[in-house]
Scaffold this motif. Structure first.
Motif, mmCIF file in Angstrom:
data_model
loop_
_atom_site.group_PDB
_atom_site.id
_atom_site.type_symbol
_atom_site.label_atom_id
_atom_site.label_comp_id
_atom_site.label_asym_id
_atom_site.label_seq_id
_atom_site.Cartn_x
_atom_site.Cartn_y
_atom_site.Cartn_z
ATOM 1 N N ASP A 1 0.801 -1.219 0.000
ATOM 2 C CA ASP A 1 0.000 0.000 0.000
ATOM 3 C C ASP A 1 0.836 1.272 0.000
ATOM 4 O O ASP A 1 0.297 2.366 -0.192
ATOM 5 N N GLU B 1 5.452 4.233 3.403
ATOM 6 C CA GLU B 1 4.808 3.314 4.341
ATOM 7 C C GLU B 1 5.841 2.453 5.075
ATOM 8 O O GLU B 1 5.742 2.265 6.277
ATOM 9 N N HIS C 1 3.271 6.488 13.227
ATOM 10 C CA HIS C 1 2.926 6.026 11.880
ATOM 11 C C HIS C 1 1.641 5.197 11.909
ATOM 12 O O HIS C 1 0.778 5.357 11.042
ATOM 13 N N ARG D 1 -1.552 6.977 11.584
ATOM 14 C CA ARG D 1 -2.052 7.334 10.251
ATOM 15 C C ARG D 1 -3.147 6.372 9.805
ATOM 16 O O ARG D 1 -3.965 6.708 8.957
ATOM 17 N N HIS D 2 -3.121 5.161 10.370
ATOM 18 C CA HIS D 2 -4.064 4.132 9.932
ATOM 19 C C HIS D 2 -5.247 3.963 10.881
ATOM 20 O O HIS D 2 -5.902 2.918 10.884
ATOM 21 N N ASP E 1 -7.582 8.976 4.976
ATOM 22 C CA ASP E 1 -6.908 10.055 4.264
ATOM 23 C C ASP E 1 -7.443 9.992 2.839
ATOM 24 O O ASP E 1 -6.799 9.447 1.945
ATOM 25 N N HIS F 1 -5.769 3.185 1.368
ATOM 26 C CA HIS F 1 -5.228 3.554 2.683
ATOM 27 C C HIS F 1 -6.063 2.813 3.730
ATOM 28 O O HIS F 1 -7.210 3.173 3.991
ATOM 29 N N GLY F 2 -5.485 1.764 4.298
ATOM 30 C CA GLY F 2 -6.216 0.954 5.272
ATOM 31 C C GLY F 2 -6.439 1.701 6.572
ATOM 32 O O GLY F 2 -5.528 2.361 7.076
#
Lengths: 135, 238
Positions: free
Chosen positions: A16, A39, B143, B146-147, B151, B158-159
């Motif tokens: 991803d 990522e 980070h 973010r999930h 977004d 974007h999971g």
């Protein structure tokens, strides 16, 4: 800005992530590009994701070119002019363009701005830009 | 003719009774099978109780839903987590403020009720995963944050985990345990890295980003987990 503005493709390692073009300024003032996955931190020194990436130290990621921090203040995601200046414009995937604070002409699907240097300019001649997005 | 009227009326009434009974039976059968169908196939069939309003709708992107419709925490284990909740009781989708500065958090209290600090900004999960400094955000937990929110402008998928940071951490731990057991897991090794894709068999989040938005934010039942030994590089639902 956490998301690359221009990417050469989805990261083949993690799936991803985006293989975004990032510009680094060396201590001597010269600049060079890397492809970095936003990522998983996978790094390519060429805009070819079929090549084997390097995986930096997970707690202290550094550039394989000059050892500066991968996410340091002397680097930022490239804008379209910088992609062209380093000769990687042809490798940019326009469908992965992320619109940031720059005007719409940064969209590779639109006509590139007139001040985009020719693609054969050496990467070292790319003027450093202060985008304030380094983390 | 008038003398015959009561009989046909009674017959019509009988038909109504039978029809009503059949309808009631159908409604009851639906009410019983709806949760199982949703759970088994990942459908979003509406229910009859008030919980139907708290279930996420497949018709609207989660980012557009009111907080009362946000997905709940993904596992009963999160009941042990002192997570923030909205007035409606739904789990928050915004990042926990505590992780804004992991180093300054109370060292004796587990971060998010789950993570034990091992010093040098390293946090160990109950399943044994290690969250350290690193990533563009400066710390792997930042980070991971973010999930826990969509977004929608991000190119590609974007999971997004259900249940905020506590829900994400519990899900990642569950995925790691399942990966170690080798159940419904694919594994790819590349240098020092291991990339697991784990099918948890139930909703753990949804697919956001521009691709997710285009696909009407489908639910996610799998987790991708990128590790270097026990260090988390990234994790997200897909």
């Amino acid at each position: 800005m956490p998301t690359p503005r221009h990417s050469v493709g989805p990261c083949p390692s993690c799936g991803d992530g985006l293989g975004g073009i990032r510009i680094y300024t060396s201590p001597g003032g010269t600049t060079y590009p890397l492809v970095v996955c936003d990522e998983c931190d996978a790094v390519w020194t060429e805009p070819d994701l079929s090549r084997r990436p390097t995986f930096p130290d997970p707690e202290d990621a550094r550039s394989p070119i000059d050892g500066q921090p991968l996410w340091g203040a002397d680097s930022h995601w490239a804008d379209l002019a910088e992609c062209a200046a380093c000769g990687w414009l042809a490798q940019v995937d326009p469908t992965l363009h992320h619109h940031g604070p720059l005007p719409a002409d940064d969209d590779p699907l639109a006509t590139p701005p007139a001040d985009v240097p020719p693609a054969d300019v050496p990467a070292a001649d790319v003027p450093p830009a202060d985008h304030g997005d380094a983390s | 003719m008038t003398a015959e009227q009561p009989f046909p009326r009674a017959k019509r009434g009988g038909r109504k009774s039978i029809g009503g009974l059949a309808l009631a039976l159908l409604v009851a059968a639906y009410a019983v099978s709806q949760p199982q169908l949703n759970d088994r196939f990942g459908w979003q069939l509406p229910g009859f109780s008030s919980t139907a309003q708290t279930e996420p709708s497949s018709e609207r992107p989660p980012s557009e839903r009111p907080s009362s419709e946000r997905p709940p925490a993904v596992s009963p284990a999160t009941a042990d987590v002192p997570s923030r909740t909205t007035p409606s009781g739904a789990a928050p989708s915004s990042p926990e403020p505590a992780i804004a500065s992991p180093a300054t958090s109370n060292a004796t209290a587990p971060l998010y009720g789950l993570l034990t600090e091992e010093g040098n900004e390293r946090y160990r999960s109950p399943a044994g995963l290690l969250y350290t400094r690193g990533s563009q955000e400066g710390h792997r937990l930042k980070h991971l944050e973010r999930h826990v929110a969509d977004d929608p402008d991000r190119p590609g998928p974007h999971g997004v985990f259900d249940g905020g940071m506590p829900g994400a951490l519990v899900t990642v731990d569950a995925a790691y345990r399942q990966a170690l057991a080798g159940s419904k897991t694919t594994r790819k090794d590349e240098d020092r890295r291991t990339v697991y894709t784990i099918d948890l068999g139930k909703r753990v989040g949804y697919v956001g980003g521009s691709e997710g938005q285009r696909r009407r934010n489908p639910i996610a039942k799998r987790v991708r987990l990128v590790l270097e030994q026990d260090r988390v590089i990234t994790a997200y639902p897909l």
